[in-house]
Design a protein around this motif. Structure first.
Motif, mmCIF file in Angstrom:
data_model
loop_
_atom_site.group_PDB
_atom_site.id
_atom_site.type_symbol
_atom_site.label_atom_id
_atom_site.label_comp_id
_atom_site.label_asym_id
_atom_site.label_seq_id
_atom_site.Cartn_x
_atom_site.Cartn_y
_atom_site.Cartn_z
ATOM 1 N N TRP A 1 -13.194 -1.865 -1.248
ATOM 2 C CA TRP A 1 -12.551 -2.547 -2.381
ATOM 3 C C TRP A 1 -11.108 -2.920 -2.048
ATOM 4 O O TRP A 1 -10.654 -4.019 -2.363
ATOM 5 C CB TRP A 1 -12.593 -1.643 -3.621
ATOM 6 N N LEU A 2 -10.393 -2.014 -1.378
ATOM 7 C CA LEU A 2 -9.007 -2.296 -1.014
ATOM 8 C C LEU A 2 -8.907 -3.447 -0.018
ATOM 9 O O LEU A 2 -7.979 -4.260 -0.093
ATOM 10 C CB LEU A 2 -8.345 -1.047 -0.434
ATOM 11 N N ARG A 3 -9.825 -3.523 0.934
ATOM 12 C CA ARG A 3 -9.814 -4.655 1.874
ATOM 13 C C ARG A 3 -9.956 -5.973 1.126
ATOM 14 O O ARG A 3 -9.307 -6.965 1.460
ATOM 15 C CB ARG A 3 -10.931 -4.510 2.913
ATOM 16 N N MET B 1 2.134 -4.729 2.706
ATOM 17 C CA MET B 1 3.252 -3.999 3.290
ATOM 18 C C MET B 1 2.988 -2.501 3.240
ATOM 19 O O MET B 1 2.565 -1.966 2.210
ATOM 20 C CB MET B 1 4.538 -4.316 2.534
ATOM 21 N N VAL B 2 3.250 -1.827 4.362
ATOM 22 C CA VAL B 2 3.018 -0.388 4.452
ATOM 23 C C VAL B 2 4.282 0.287 4.980
ATOM 24 O O VAL B 2 5.073 -0.331 5.703
ATOM 25 C CB VAL B 2 1.823 -0.069 5.373
ATOM 26 N N PRO B 3 4.506 1.566 4.619
ATOM 27 C CA PRO B 3 5.794 2.189 4.916
ATOM 28 C C PRO B 3 5.966 2.771 6.304
ATOM 29 O O PRO B 3 7.094 3.013 6.726
ATOM 30 C CB PRO B 3 5.890 3.295 3.860
ATOM 31 N N TYR C 1 0.884 -1.174 0.000
ATOM 32 C CA TYR C 1 0.000 0.000 0.000
ATOM 33 C C TYR C 1 0.915 1.215 0.000
ATOM 34 O O TYR C 1 1.403 1.644 1.036
ATOM 35 C CB TYR C 1 -0.900 -0.030 1.238
ATOM 36 N N HIS C 2 1.178 1.733 -1.197
ATOM 37 C CA HIS C 2 2.125 2.835 -1.359
ATOM 38 C C HIS C 2 1.457 4.205 -1.256
ATOM 39 O O HIS C 2 2.097 5.181 -0.885
ATOM 40 C CB HIS C 2 2.806 2.751 -2.733
ATOM 41 N N SER C 3 0.208 4.289 -1.682
ATOM 42 C CA SER C 3 -0.457 5.592 -1.802
ATOM 43 C C SER C 3 -1.834 5.545 -1.160
ATOM 44 O O SER C 3 -2.474 4.491 -1.115
ATOM 45 C CB SER C 3 -0.611 5.975 -3.286
ATOM 46 N N ARG C 4 -2.270 6.685 -0.682
ATOM 47 C CA ARG C 4 -3.615 6.767 -0.106
ATOM 48 C C ARG C 4 -4.636 6.831 -1.241
ATOM 49 O O ARG C 4 -5.231 7.874 -1.525
ATOM 50 C CB ARG C 4 -3.713 7.968 0.834
ATOM 51 N N PHE C 5 -4.819 5.688 -1.856
ATOM 52 C CA PHE C 5 -5.669 5.555 -3.033
ATOM 53 C C PHE C 5 -7.087 6.076 -2.798
ATOM 54 O O PHE C 5 -7.620 6.833 -3.618
ATOM 55 C CB PHE C 5 -5.671 4.081 -3.466
ATOM 56 N N PRO C 6 -7.755 5.712 -1.687
ATOM 57 C CA PRO C 6 -9.125 6.213 -1.504
ATOM 58 C C PRO C 6 -9.206 7.736 -1.431
ATOM 59 O O PRO C 6 -10.138 8.339 -1.988
ATOM 60 C CB PRO C 6 -9.550 5.575 -0.176
ATOM 61 N N GLU C 7 -8.233 8.350 -0.758
ATOM 62 C CA GLU C 7 -8.236 9.808 -0.669
ATOM 63 C C GLU C 7 -8.001 10.443 -2.039
ATOM 64 O O GLU C 7 -8.619 11.468 -2.375
ATOM 65 C CB GLU C 7 -7.175 10.265 0.326
ATOM 66 N N TYR C 8 -7.115 9.835 -2.844
ATOM 67 C CA TYR C 8 -6.877 10.355 -4.196
ATOM 68 C C TYR C 8 -8.155 10.268 -5.031
ATOM 69 O O TYR C 8 -8.513 11.211 -5.742
ATOM 70 C CB TYR C 8 -5.775 9.556 -4.889
ATOM 71 N N VAL C 9 -8.814 9.112 -4.961
ATOM 72 C CA VAL C 9 -10.033 8.914 -5.747
ATOM 73 C C VAL C 9 -11.116 9.895 -5.308
ATOM 74 O O VAL C 9 -11.835 10.471 -6.140
ATOM 75 C CB VAL C 9 -10.521 7.459 -5.624
ATOM 76 N N GLN C 10 -11.225 10.114 -4.008
ATOM 77 C CA GLN C 10 -12.235 11.055 -3.514
ATOM 78 C C GLN C 10 -11.964 12.468 -4.026
ATOM 79 O O GLN C 10 -12.892 13.187 -4.430
ATOM 80 C CB GLN C 10 -12.273 11.042 -1.990
ATOM 81 N N ASP D 1 -3.734 3.158 10.610
ATOM 82 C CA ASP D 1 -4.909 3.600 9.859
ATOM 83 C C ASP D 1 -5.603 2.430 9.167
ATOM 84 O O ASP D 1 -6.839 2.314 9.201
ATOM 85 C CB ASP D 1 -4.502 4.646 8.812
ATOM 86 N N LEU D 2 -4.835 1.568 8.516
ATOM 87 C CA LEU D 2 -5.430 0.431 7.803
ATOM 88 C C LEU D 2 -6.034 -0.568 8.783
ATOM 89 O O LEU D 2 -7.125 -1.107 8.539
ATOM 90 C CB LEU D 2 -4.390 -0.249 6.923
ATOM 91 N N GLU D 3 -5.333 -0.823 9.877
ATOM 92 C CA GLU D 3 -5.878 -1.766 10.853
ATOM 93 C C GLU D 3 -7.185 -1.235 11.447
ATOM 94 O O GLU D 3 -8.120 -2.009 11.700
ATOM 95 C CB GLU D 3 -4.851 -2.027 11.943
ATOM 96 N N ALA D 4 -7.278 0.076 11.632
ATOM 97 C CA ALA D 4 -8.516 0.666 12.140
ATOM 98 C C ALA D 4 -9.655 0.524 11.136
ATOM 99 O O ALA D 4 -10.834 0.559 11.515
ATOM 100 C CB ALA D 4 -8.299 2.141 12.470
#
Length: 357
Positions: free
Chosen positions: A125-127, A137-139, A103-112, A146-149
């Motif tokens: 969809w990402l889940r 893997m996250v940086p 997960y390199h980029s905050r894809f949902p925020e970009y799409v929004q 955030d993802l675990e939440a």
């Protein structure tokens, strides 16, 4: 080990995802692994709507399947959630082949930002996409939390680094010959980077932007006093970083921000908002300034001793990050020497023994 990395982001794009994959592959090859990239090269593509610099592969499943079978990898890593990533994921599920994702980029925020699509839809969809992976893997720790939440239960840490041999304070430092102080941004010129927040600031000296993207022409017209550079290679980037007084990172949606580390490695302090990315890269070090008022951060960063950013960046070498990446991979096939693999990835061997019992 034969490792296949599937990515929709690739050259000639110059961004953090591409550079991260290049540096990681170089380390893996140095350690004796074989690394193959499956990229949009050789596929029929179309420009991504609203972002034509990114090419999307058209109906790639059959060709992706053939490439995977021909390479016969021991491990597969899917770096992006685009058409190639989706095709590789489908092949892995159809063939019972374990894989990892990132997960390199905050894809949902970009799409929004681009479409107005609710975050809940994108994250659902990402889940689903990442849920079948051995690990996503996250940086940074912030992104992991955030993802675990949001219901992701297979998140693993893969920190990023910087090439300290390429990005360093010694060398040409007059590439930006305009009125000082010089404030610099490097990266994609796109709405999610919040670049206008920097360009609108009333700052002394001059401003530079290095990068391309769908907003470039619009912003160049709107801010005629700003100086613009295109895509630069690593050596040119290092000269630009060394020539800047402050590196400005206005994004509020990045998961990491590799350019901040590159700037600091060259001795350039960073000004940013106190959000994900800067919080992990700058932290509580004196190498940069984070402030809700970006102008305040820029002006305070001018006072930073340029030795401090370099000292901070030296903590982010690539070897540790690459070993993290390797430790999360899961090899496929009984022909592998699991005892030898366990030296690099004991968790995989433990999981294998548990499933056999």
């Amino acid at each position: 080990m034969r490792i296949l990395i599937v990515t929709d982001a690739w050259l000639p794009q110059v961004n953090g995802v591409v550079r991260t994959l290049q540096y990681t592959a170089a380390d893996l090859q140095t350690w004796g692994h074989q690394v193959e990239f499956l990229t949009p090269e050789g596929f029929r593509t179309m420009p991504m709507p609203t972002y034509p610099d990114i090419r999307l592969s058209l109906f790639p499943y059959r060709k992706v399947s053939r490439r995977i079978v021909e390479y016969n990898p021991d491990a597969i890593h899917i770096a992006t959630e685009g058409p190639l990533g989706m095709a590789a994921r489908r092949w892995c599920l159809n063939n019972g082949f374990p894989f990892t994702t990132a997960y390199h980029s905050r894809f949902p925020e970009y799409v929004q930002l681009r479409t107005g699509l609710p975050l809940s839809v994108s994250y659902a969809w990402l889940r689903r996409f990442h849920g079948a992976a051995e690990a996503v893997m996250v940086p940074t720790p912030v992104v992991r939390r955030d993802l675990e939440a949001r219901g992701f239960n297979n998140v693993a840490s893969w920190s990023h680094g910087v090439d300290l041999n390429t990005f360093h304070p010694e060398g040409r430092a007059d590439a930006l010959a305009t009125e000082p102080p010089v404030f610099l941004y490097v990266g994609r010129v796109a709405v999610e980077k919040n670049l206008a927040a920097f360009l609108e600031l009333d700052l002394p000296g001059s401003k530079w932007v290095a990068g391309v993207g769908p907003q470039r022409e619009q912003l160049a017209r709107r801010f005629p006093s700003v100086n613009w550079l295109g895509v630069l290679d690593s050596q040119q980037l290092a000269e630009v970083y060394r020539s800047a007084s402050v590196f400005v990172f206005p994004s509020k949606t990045d998961t990491f921000g590799l350019v901040m580390l590159e700037a600091m490695a060259c001795g350039c302090p960073v000004a940013a908002y106190p959000v994900t990315g800067p919080l992990d890269v700058i932290g509580d070090s004196p190498a940069g300034v984070m402030h809700e008022d970006l102008k305040t951060a820029c002006l305070q960063a001018l006072e930073i001793d340029r030795r401090l950013p370099r000292q901070h960046a030296e903590q982010f070498g690539w070897e540790h990050a690459s070993r993290q990446f390797l430790s999360h991979l899961r090899p496929h096939g009984a022909e592998l020497d699991l005892a030898q693999w366990a030296e690099l990835n004991p968790r995989t061997l433990e999981r294998q023994q548990t499933s056999e019992s």
